[in-house]
Design a protein around this motif. Structure first.
Motif, PDB file in Angstrom:
ATOM      1  N   LYS A  97       0.832  -1.017  -0.235  1.00 44.71           N
ATOM      2  CA  LYS A  97       0.142   0.252  -0.318  1.00 44.71           C
ATOM      3  C   LYS A  97       0.584   1.423   0.067  1.00 44.71           C
ATOM      4  O   LYS A  97       0.424   1.818  -0.331  1.00 44.71           O
ATOM      5  N   ARG A  98       2.320   1.112   0.431  1.00 43.87           N
ATOM      6  CA  ARG A  98       3.353   2.688   0.949  1.00 43.87           C
ATOM      7  C   ARG A  98       3.584   2.619  -0.199  1.00 43.87           C
ATOM      8  O   ARG A  98       4.941   3.277  -0.922  1.00 43.87           O
ATOM      9  N   ARG A  99       4.110   1.222  -1.333  1.00 45.21           N
ATOM     10  CA  ARG A  99       4.179   1.602  -2.432  1.00 45.21           C
ATOM     11  C   ARG A  99       5.888   1.379  -2.641  1.00 45.21           C
ATOM     12  O   ARG A  99       6.556   1.560  -2.986  1.00 45.21           O
ATOM     13  N   ILE A 100       6.417   0.170  -1.877  1.00 44.92           N
ATOM     14  CA  ILE A 100       7.908   0.076  -1.306  1.00 44.92           C
ATOM     15  C   ILE A 100       7.292  -1.011  -2.514  1.00 44.92           C
ATOM     16  O   ILE A 100       7.382  -1.896  -2.375  1.00 44.92           O
ATOM     17  N   SER A 101       9.019  -1.177  -2.749  1.00 45.75           N
ATOM     18  CA  SER A 101       9.481  -1.969  -3.535  1.00 45.75           C
ATOM     19  C   SER A 101       9.230  -3.647  -2.947  1.00 45.75           C
ATOM     20  O   SER A 101      10.275  -3.786  -1.892  1.00 45.75           O
ATOM     21  N   ALA A 102       9.412  -4.626  -3.423  1.00 45.11           N
ATOM     22  CA  ALA A 102       9.410  -5.883  -2.937  1.00 45.11           C
ATOM     23  C   ALA A 102      11.155  -5.999  -2.733  1.00 45.11           C
ATOM     24  O   ALA A 102      11.339  -6.300  -1.750  1.00 45.11           O
ATOM     25  N   GLN A 103      12.188  -5.257  -3.423  1.00 41.25           N
ATOM     26  CA  GLN A 103      13.645  -5.832  -3.651  1.00 41.25           C
ATOM     27  C   GLN A 103      13.616  -4.672  -2.263  1.00 41.25           C
ATOM     28  O   GLN A 103      14.566  -5.817  -0.883  1.00 41.25           O
TER      29      GLN A 103
ATOM     30  N   LEU B   9       5.219 -14.335   4.974  1.00 40.19           N
ATOM     31  CA  LEU B   9       5.563 -13.767   6.008  1.00 40.19           C
ATOM     32  C   LEU B   9       5.088 -12.288   5.434  1.00 40.19           C
ATOM     33  O   LEU B   9       4.224 -11.381   6.671  1.00 40.19           O
ATOM     34  N   SER B  10       5.455 -11.845   4.157  1.00 35.74           N
ATOM     35  CA  SER B  10       5.527 -10.666   4.566  1.00 35.74           C
ATOM     36  C   SER B  10       3.704 -10.160   4.190  1.00 35.74           C
ATOM     37  O   SER B  10       2.900  -9.311   4.074  1.00 35.74           O
TER      38      SER B  10
END
Length: 340
Positions: free
Chosen positions: A36-42, A123-124
C-alpha cells in the motif's frame, strides 16, 4: 543468550539505519502494509532479512501492529510430480477452506534457497500459520516464522523446533519389506535379500524406511548387505543409472523395495530396456501409492501414506494452539496383500 539480549534492544530505527531507509518504511514492511505504501519488493525483502539477522522481535506485528487476522494459511511443498504431494495440496486446500481460511501454496523444488524466499514472501502477506512440507531445512523456516510472530508446523519431514506430523515410515517400511520377501518366497521358491532403491539417505524418512527394511530382513532371517541399499535420490534418471551401475557388479536382485513412485518410473524403464530381468522373475514393492501401478503387472505391493489423517493432525495442532516440538507419527495405509 546473545541473540535474546540483542532482540530486546534492537528498534525499528536501528533497522532503518541498516537498511538505508526510513523508520516508517520499516514499520510498513513489518506490518505487512508495504504494498500500500508502494515500497518495492526488493526493499521489503531486504528489511525482513535484516530484521531476521538482527533478531528483531517481529512478533510485534502479531500483537500491536495487526488490527485483524488475515485468515491466510500458507504451505510450501517440495514437488507436484506425484500423487502424494498432489493429494497433500488438494486435501490441505479443502480442509483450510472448510475452516474459513484462505490457503496459499508454492512449490520449492527441494531447493533450500527457494524455501527461504517462499517463507519470506508468505510472511510479508501476513500468513497466520505456515506449513513446511518436506522442507530441506524446516528449523530455518521455524526460526523465520518465530521472528515474525507466526506459527509454523512441519509435515512429511520433521524438525526440532516446531510440531511435526509425519508417516510412521519405519513400521510401514518394515511391513512392506516383509510382504515383498514373502511374495519372493511364494513366487521364486525362496527369500533372497532385496534391493532398496530411491530416496536420500540423509533425510529422516528414507533413513527410517531403510531401518524398517533392515529390520524386516532380520525378522525373517535374511542377511542384507550395504551394497543392496541404493539411496540414490528420487529422480527416475537417478534410479535408472543406479541400477545400471549395480548390474555391472553381477546379477540384479530379483526383489526390490522402491522408495517412491517417482523412483519406480526409473526402475520400470530400466527393467524394460536392460533385459536383466523378465517380469515373471521380479518381485516389487513401493513405499508410495498410485492406482495406475496395478496396470504394470508384477503384483506390486504398495504403501499409501494417510494424507487425510496427517492433515487432520496438523489442523488439530493449529486449533489447539500447541507449539511444543513433538513428532506425531501417523500409520500409513497398507492394502490387503497382492496375489503373488
Amino acid at each position: 543468550m546473545n541473540q535474546v539480549r540483542q532482540t530486546k534492544r534492537t528498534t525499528i530505527y536501528d533497522l532503518a539505519e541498516l537498511a538505508g531507509t526510513s523508520a516508517s518504511a520499516v514499520s510498513a514492511v513489518l506490518n505487512g502494509n508495504w504494498k500500500k505504501r508502494r515500497i518495492s519488493a526488493q526493499l521489503a525483502e531486504k528489511i525482513m532479512r535484516i530484521a531476521e539477522e538482527q533478531g528483531y522481535a517481529l512478533n510485534m506485528q502479531a500483537s500491536l501492529l495487526r488490527r485483524e487476522k488475515s485468515h491466510i494459511i500458507g504451505m510450501i511443498v517440495p514437488k507436484y510430480d506425484n500423487r502424494y504431494f498432489g493429494s497433500i495440496v488438494e486435501t490441505f486446500e479443502d480442509m483450510a477452506r472448510a475452516r474459513g481460511l484462505f490457503p496459499i501454496i508454492t512449490c520449492t523444488r527441494r531447493d533450500p534457497q527457494l524455501e527461504v524466499e517462499a517463507a519470506r514472501t508468505m510472511l510479508s502477506y501476513q500468513v497466520e500459520c505456515l506449513i513446511a512440507t518436506g522442507a530441506t531445512d524446516p528449523d530455518r523456516i521455524t526460526e523465520m516464522c518465530a521472528a515474525a510472530g507466526v506459527r509454523s508446523l512441519n509435515l512429511d519431514l520433521p524438525g526440532a523446533l516446531a510440531p511435526s506430523v509425519i508417516s510412521d515410515n519405519f513400521a510401514g517400511a518394515r511391513e512392506l519389506t516383509r510382504r515383498i520377501l514373502k511374495n519372493s518366497e511364494l513366487r521364486l521358491g525362496k527369500m533372497e535379500p532385496l534391493l532398496f532403491i530411491g530416496g536420500r539417505g540423509s533425510d529422516h524418512n528414507t533413513a527410517e524406511r531403510i531401518r524398517g527394511f533392515r529390520e524386516a530382513h532380520a525378522d525373517l532371517g535374511v542377511a542384507v548387505h550395504e551394497e543392496n541399499i541404493l539411496a540414490c535420490g528420487y529422480a527416475p534418471e537417478k534410479a535408472e543409472k543406479a541400477l545400471d551401475e549395480r548390474a555391472l557388479g553381477g546379477d540384479a536382485p530379483k526383489g526390490m523395495f522402491v522408495n517412491s513412485t517417482i523412483s519406480l518410473e526409473g526402475v520400470m524403464r530400466w527393467i524394460r530396456r536392460s533385459g536383466h530381468l523378465d517380469d515373471r522373475s521380479l518381485v516389487l514393492g513401493c513405499f508410495d501409492w498410485d492406482p495406475f501401478v496395478t496396470l504394470l503387472g508384477n503384483g506390486i505391493e504398495m504403501v499409501r501414506q494417510d494424507v487425510p489423517g496427517m492433515l487432520t493432525k496438523v489442523f488439530e495442532l493449529i486449533e489447539s494452539g500447541a507449539n511444543k516440538p513433538v513428532v506425531i507419527q501417523v500409520p500409513p495405509l497398507i492394502p490387503e496383500a497382492q496375489e503373488a
